[in-house]
Scaffold this motif. Sequence first.
Motif, PDB file in Angstrom:
ATOM      1  N   LEU A  60       0.658  -1.537   0.276  1.00 54.34           N
ATOM      2  CA  LEU A  60      -0.096  -0.028   0.092  1.00 54.34           C
ATOM      3  C   LEU A  60       0.711   1.476   0.029  1.00 54.34           C
ATOM      4  CD1 LEU A  60      -2.389   1.053   0.324  1.00 54.34           C
ATOM      5  CD2 LEU A  60      -2.423   1.542   2.897  1.00 54.34           C
ATOM      6  N   ARG A  61       0.601   2.293  -0.491  1.00 59.50           N
ATOM      7  CA  ARG A  61       0.866   3.519  -1.015  1.00 59.50           C
ATOM      8  C   ARG A  61      -0.130   4.632  -0.842  1.00 59.50           C
ATOM      9  NH1 ARG A  61       4.934   2.839  -6.318  1.00 59.50           N
ATOM     10  NH2 ARG A  61       6.100   1.645  -5.431  1.00 59.50           N
ATOM     11  N   VAL A  62      -0.054   5.239   0.111  1.00 56.77           N
ATOM     12  CA  VAL A  62      -0.593   6.302   0.310  1.00 56.77           C
ATOM     13  C   VAL A  62      -0.552   7.970  -0.003  1.00 56.77           C
ATOM     14  CG1 VAL A  62      -1.716   7.819   2.182  1.00 56.77           C
ATOM     15  CG2 VAL A  62      -1.761   5.150   2.231  1.00 56.77           C
ATOM     16  N   VAL A  63      -0.961   8.592  -0.508  1.00 59.72           N
ATOM     17  CA  VAL A  63      -0.638  10.073  -1.487  1.00 59.72           C
ATOM     18  C   VAL A  63      -1.315  11.351   0.365  1.00 59.72           C
ATOM     19  CG1 VAL A  63      -0.912  12.037  -2.524  1.00 59.72           C
ATOM     20  CG2 VAL A  63       0.197   9.539  -3.394  1.00 59.72           C
ATOM     21  N   VAL A  64      -1.221  11.581   1.224  1.00 59.95           N
ATOM     22  CA  VAL A  64      -2.095  12.304   1.902  1.00 59.95           C
ATOM     23  C   VAL A  64      -1.466  13.208   1.134  1.00 59.95           C
ATOM     24  CG1 VAL A  64      -1.658  13.490   4.279  1.00 59.95           C
ATOM     25  CG2 VAL A  64      -0.640  11.191   3.558  1.00 59.95           C
ATOM     26  N   PRO A  65      -3.255  13.986   0.997  1.00 58.14           N
ATOM     27  CA  PRO A  65      -3.393  15.568   0.452  1.00 58.14           C
ATOM     28  C   PRO A  65      -2.732  17.010   0.917  1.00 58.14           C
ATOM     29  CG  PRO A  65      -5.428  14.613   0.886  1.00 58.14           C
ATOM     30  CD  PRO A  65      -4.543  13.690   1.711  1.00 58.14           C
ATOM     31  N   SER A  66      -2.327  16.975   2.246  1.00 59.53           N
ATOM     32  CA  SER A  66      -2.351  18.616   3.487  1.00 59.53           C
ATOM     33  C   SER A  66      -1.913  17.789   4.356  1.00 59.53           C
ATOM     34  CB  SER A  66      -3.093  19.048   3.357  1.00 59.53           C
ATOM     35  OG  SER A  66      -4.523  18.446   3.738  1.00 59.53           O
ATOM     36  N   ALA A  67      -0.925  18.649   5.182  1.00 59.39           N
ATOM     37  CA  ALA A  67      -0.940  18.318   6.406  1.00 59.39           C
ATOM     38  C   ALA A  67      -2.328  18.884   7.681  1.00 59.39           C
ATOM     39  CB  ALA A  67       0.326  19.794   6.773  1.00 59.39           C
ATOM     40  N   TYR A  96       0.184  21.069   1.187  1.00 62.41           N
ATOM     41  CA  TYR A  96      -1.099  21.936   1.078  1.00 62.41           C
ATOM     42  C   TYR A  96      -0.612  21.658   2.373  1.00 62.41           C
ATOM     43  CZ  TYR A  96      -2.056  21.910  -3.816  1.00 62.41           C
ATOM     44  OH  TYR A  96      -1.819  21.904  -5.259  1.00 62.41           O
ATOM     45  N   PRO A  97      -0.688  23.571   2.968  1.00 62.32           N
ATOM     46  CA  PRO A  97      -0.743  23.426   4.354  1.00 62.32           C
ATOM     47  C   PRO A  97      -1.840  23.252   5.504  1.00 62.32           C
ATOM     48  CG  PRO A  97      -0.838  25.762   4.072  1.00 62.32           C
ATOM     49  CD  PRO A  97      -0.384  24.238   2.185  1.00 62.32           C
ATOM     50  N   GLU A 102      -8.129  22.030  -3.169  1.00 65.61           N
ATOM     51  CA  GLU A 102      -7.112  21.953  -4.590  1.00 65.61           C
ATOM     52  C   GLU A 102      -6.244  21.307  -4.174  1.00 65.61           C
ATOM     53  OE1 GLU A 102      -8.689  24.864  -2.873  1.00 65.61           O
ATOM     54  OE2 GLU A 102      -9.266  25.777  -4.441  1.00 65.61           O
ATOM     55  N   ALA A 103      -6.244  21.117  -2.999  1.00 64.38           N
ATOM     56  CA  ALA A 103      -5.049  19.415  -2.277  1.00 64.38           C
ATOM     57  C   ALA A 103      -6.149  18.423  -2.730  1.00 64.38           C
ATOM     58  CB  ALA A 103      -5.552  19.723  -0.553  1.00 64.38           C
TER      59      ALA A 103
END
Length: 158
Positions: A60-67, A96-97, A102-103
Amino acid sequence: MTIVGFTGHQSLSAPTVGLVVSALRAELAEVGEPLVGICSLAVGADQLFAREVLRCRGSLRVVVPSAGYRTTFADDDRPEYDRLLARAQQHRVLAYPTPSEEAYLAAGHAIVDSSDVLLAVWDGAPAAGLGGTGDIVAYARARGIETRVVWPVGAGRV
């Protein structure tokens, strides 16, 4: 190795969850091994996908959209997000903060751009907000990424 990206609806009816899990199992069985799944671990279909990838002994790979993405989860949903994130072979947090549409759109694009095929638990409706499932499916199709829509007969959203 086949990298399977994922996008899907968050709010699935209770009967739909079982239908979607069965459909995801069938789709992932066709991919073969080694299997790599990539998603953002949102509540709903993303987490169903992540669990199925792990059940198939895929990575599994994860893309976390933002802090701060974790703060978007209800208190009851955070433990499962944390558990799945801890089992990810790799994850990256986009620059992205704070969480935003958008994130989410950028995360969806990153998933598609990293994938050989995209699975989408999608009812065919336009995205309700920027970065929704419909937007990510449209992006994958525009990029020429094979896109497999999973929406079993009888499925519904809450």
